[in-house]
Design a protein around this motif. Structure first.
Motif, PDB file in Angstrom:
ATOM      1  N   ARG A  26       0.794  -1.226   0.000  1.00  0.00           N
ATOM      2  CA  ARG A  26       0.000   0.000   0.000  1.00  0.00           C
ATOM      3  C   ARG A  26       0.827   1.277   0.000  1.00  0.00           C
ATOM      4  NH1 ARG A  26      -4.978  -0.045   4.000  1.00  0.00           N
ATOM      5  NH2 ARG A  26      -5.318   1.797   2.711  1.00  0.00           N
ATOM      6  N   ALA A  27       2.112   1.169   0.286  1.00  0.00           N
ATOM      7  CA  ALA A  27       2.954   2.369   0.345  1.00  0.00           C
ATOM      8  C   ALA A  27       3.067   3.010  -1.036  1.00  0.00           C
ATOM      9  CB  ALA A  27       4.336   2.002   0.871  1.00  0.00           C
ATOM     10  N   ARG A  28       2.940   4.329  -1.069  1.00  0.00           N
ATOM     11  CA  ARG A  28       2.997   5.070  -2.334  1.00  0.00           C
ATOM     12  C   ARG A  28       3.968   6.245  -2.271  1.00  0.00           C
ATOM     13  NH1 ARG A  28       1.047   1.088  -3.406  1.00  0.00           N
ATOM     14  NH2 ARG A  28      -0.892   0.602  -4.533  1.00  0.00           N
ATOM     15  N   ARG A  86       4.573   5.622  12.213  1.00  0.00           N
ATOM     16  CA  ARG A  86       5.184   6.700  11.441  1.00  0.00           C
ATOM     17  C   ARG A  86       5.510   6.256  10.011  1.00  0.00           C
ATOM     18  NH1 ARG A  86       8.850  10.636  15.157  1.00  0.00           N
ATOM     19  NH2 ARG A  86       7.278  11.000  16.780  1.00  0.00           N
ATOM     20  N   LEU A  87       5.943   5.013   9.872  1.00  0.00           N
ATOM     21  CA  LEU A  87       6.215   4.515   8.521  1.00  0.00           C
ATOM     22  C   LEU A  87       4.929   4.454   7.710  1.00  0.00           C
ATOM     23  CD1 LEU A  87       8.307   3.265   6.567  1.00  0.00           C
ATOM     24  CD2 LEU A  87       7.664   1.022   7.490  1.00  0.00           C
ATOM     25  N   TRP A  88       3.860   3.974   8.328  1.00  0.00           N
ATOM     26  CA  TRP A  88       2.588   3.843   7.614  1.00  0.00           C
ATOM     27  C   TRP A  88       2.023   5.220   7.231  1.00  0.00           C
ATOM     28  CZ3 TRP A  88       0.006  -0.756   6.364  1.00  0.00           C
ATOM     29  CH2 TRP A  88      -1.271  -0.600   5.817  1.00  0.00           C
ATOM     30  N   THR A 107       3.843   7.087   4.366  1.00  0.00           N
ATOM     31  CA  THR A 107       3.976   6.486   3.034  1.00  0.00           C
ATOM     32  C   THR A 107       2.675   5.997   2.422  1.00  0.00           C
ATOM     33  OG1 THR A 107       4.455   4.330   4.045  1.00  0.00           O
ATOM     34  CG2 THR A 107       6.348   5.717   3.471  1.00  0.00           C
ATOM     35  N   VAL A 108       1.673   5.723   3.258  1.00  0.00           N
ATOM     36  CA  VAL A 108       0.408   5.181   2.751  1.00  0.00           C
ATOM     37  C   VAL A 108      -0.638   6.279   2.717  1.00  0.00           C
ATOM     38  CG1 VAL A 108      -1.425   3.493   3.142  1.00  0.00           C
ATOM     39  CG2 VAL A 108       0.951   2.895   3.671  1.00  0.00           C
ATOM     40  N   PRO A 109      -1.194   6.598   1.530  1.00  0.00           N
ATOM     41  CA  PRO A 109      -2.224   7.642   1.451  1.00  0.00           C
ATOM     42  C   PRO A 109      -3.474   7.241   2.225  1.00  0.00           C
ATOM     43  CG  PRO A 109      -1.354   7.083  -0.724  1.00  0.00           C
ATOM     44  CD  PRO A 109      -0.861   6.040   0.222  1.00  0.00           C
ATOM     45  N   ARG A 110      -4.097   8.217   2.844  1.00  0.00           N
ATOM     46  CA  ARG A 110      -5.342   7.947   3.558  1.00  0.00           C
ATOM     47  C   ARG A 110      -6.474   7.776   2.549  1.00  0.00           C
ATOM     48  NH1 ARG A 110      -5.180  12.444   8.455  1.00  0.00           N
ATOM     49  NH2 ARG A 110      -3.208  11.718   9.406  1.00  0.00           N
ATOM     50  N   PRO A 111      -7.470   6.949   2.883  1.00  0.00           N
ATOM     51  CA  PRO A 111      -8.585   6.745   1.939  1.00  0.00           C
ATOM     52  C   PRO A 111      -9.304   8.032   1.582  1.00  0.00           C
ATOM     53  CG  PRO A 111      -8.618   5.087   3.672  1.00  0.00           C
ATOM     54  CD  PRO A 111      -7.568   6.081   4.057  1.00  0.00           C
TER      55      PRO A 111
END
Length: 414
Positions: free
Chosen positions: A277-279, A380-382, A385-389
């Motif tokens: 999921r990371a973008r 913090r990593l999530w 790097t992962v966009p929120r819905p």
């Protein structure tokens, strides 16, 4: 000029603190507790004699390392003018200096920081003599080099990760945040090629797999806290030297060990979900991901040996060498945990083994800091790097729809 002064101060601080570490391992200054250098003087040197005959020490259950570990054990032969123990400590010092050199070089480049070098300068002596009395510092140097090579030389980074995995498994986790497939391919090819070479050259290259499978719950692990407390309410188990470490043996130990393995599976499942999921990746994301992955591996392990902290200190130092890193607070927590680890081993190790209240308190504080650091690192990593819905479309790289008149509020049909 300012950069030169900072470099000079860090080198001076490194020299002073490493002099202290050398005085510890050479026993000029004596630390309370068991002799941590016996692993080098007795176990490593014993393996060295066996390896020189062209075979792995398959009759020794304490040999629990991948085949390339033989290179670390044999490395003192590079300094034939020194005895084995002294040569090992000198090579540890050289690897220590190499890590500092990489951090100093990186710290003076655009987008980087000298904070990483200072984390390394401070973190290693916080572990006490154990830092130089295990070969983990050599492995950490390989992992640090792989992370710094990732941006410009992905194949080299992958090759170093593959080589590190055959030294002590965990460096394979530095691949977690590497986006280029060339890194993964290089790691696989390097590891497979070296494994074939070692298996063909020396019998017993894969013996470590069976020995690792039979490990129990080591007295310093997170799960061990259950039994430290249980000993005060009638638990009938024992604390014994088992497979080269001091472990709990008795009722419910297999269940706690199985739980630890299950938590490791959950941790790696989370890492896989994050990777899918990371973008948003920054220059420091690769190091942040590696640090988080190794933290998760550490806290869910059945064994949290003191030398594991060297891995975390090295990866925290790489993270803080990047200005974009989100791991400053988890890195500081790791430094605090490293200092407590020195107190727990070797200084108060007798109290830990006896499940004394002071030993339990130090162990609980150390493991608690690691758990908090791991959870914070994951979050913090999530979030970085992962966009929120519900994140606005323009932040995900999409062009926003033009503004609509107030009367036009109906959903658009596909």
């Amino acid at each position: 000029m300012k950069g030169a002064v900072g470099t000079g101060l860090s080198v001076l601080a490194w020299a002073l603190t490493r002099t202290l570490v050398l005085l510890w391992v050479l026993k000029v200054l004596v630390v309370r507790g068991p002799d941590v250098t016996s692993d080098v003087a007795v176990i490593y040197q014993g393996w060295y004699e066996v390896l020189r005959t062209g075979t792995y020490p398959v009759d020794d259950v304490t040999w629990q390392y991948p085949p390339a570990a033989a290179l670390a054990i044999l490395s003192p032969a590079l300094l034939p003018f020194l005895d084995y123990v002294s040569a090992f400590f000198v090579l540890a010092l050289v690897c220590d200096a190499a890590v500092l050199g990489l951090l100093l070089y990186a710290g003076r480049r655009p987008g980087k920081s000298m904070k990483g070098a200072w984390v390394w300068v401070a973190g290693v002596p916080l572990l006490g003599p154990t830092a130089y009395a295990r070969y983990d510092l050599m492995v950490t140097a390989v992992a640090v080099a792989a992370l710094f090579a990732a941006a410009r030389r992905p194949r080299l980074a992958g090759a170093l990760a593959g080589f590190g995995a055959l030294l002590k498994v965990w460096p394979v986790l530095v691949l977690a945040g590497m986006r280029k497939g060339r890194s993964w391919i290089a790691a696989g090819v390097t590891a497979a090629g070296l494994l074939l070479v070692f298996a063909a050259a020396m019998p017993g290259a894969l013996a470590f797999l069976g020995f690792q499978r039979d490990r129990g719950t080591e007295v310093e692990s997170l799960g061990a806290l259950v039994f430290h407390v249980a000993r005060h309410v009638g638990w009938e188990g024992q604390v014994l030297l088992n497979y080269g470490s001091v472990e709990f043996l008795g009722p419910y130990v297999p269940q706690v060990s199985a739980t630890a393995l299950g938590l490791s599976v959950v941790a790696f499942a989370w890492l896989a979900a994050w990777r899918l999921r990371a973008r948003r990746f920054t220059a420091g994301t690769t190091a942040d991901a590696a640090f988080t992955a190794v933290l998760l591996f550490t806290i869910t392990s059945r064994v949290i040996s003191p030398q594991y902290m060297i891995w975390l200190v090295g990866l925290a130092a790489v993270c803080l060498a990047f200005r974009s890193s989100r791991m400053a607070v988890p890195g500081c927590l790791v430094l605090a945990a490293t200092g407590l680890t020195f107190l727990g081993f070797p200084v108060w190790f007798d109290l830990v083994v006896a499940s004394d209240a002071r030993g339990i308190a130090v162990l609980a504080a150390r493991n608690g800091l690691l758990v908090v650091a791991a959870l914070m690192a994951c979050r913090r990593l999530w979030t970085s790097t992962v966009p929120r819905p519900a994140e606005p479309a323009r932040r995900r790289g999409r062009r926003p729809l033009p503004a609509q008149p107030a009367r036009d509020k109906e959903p658009v049909e596909p």
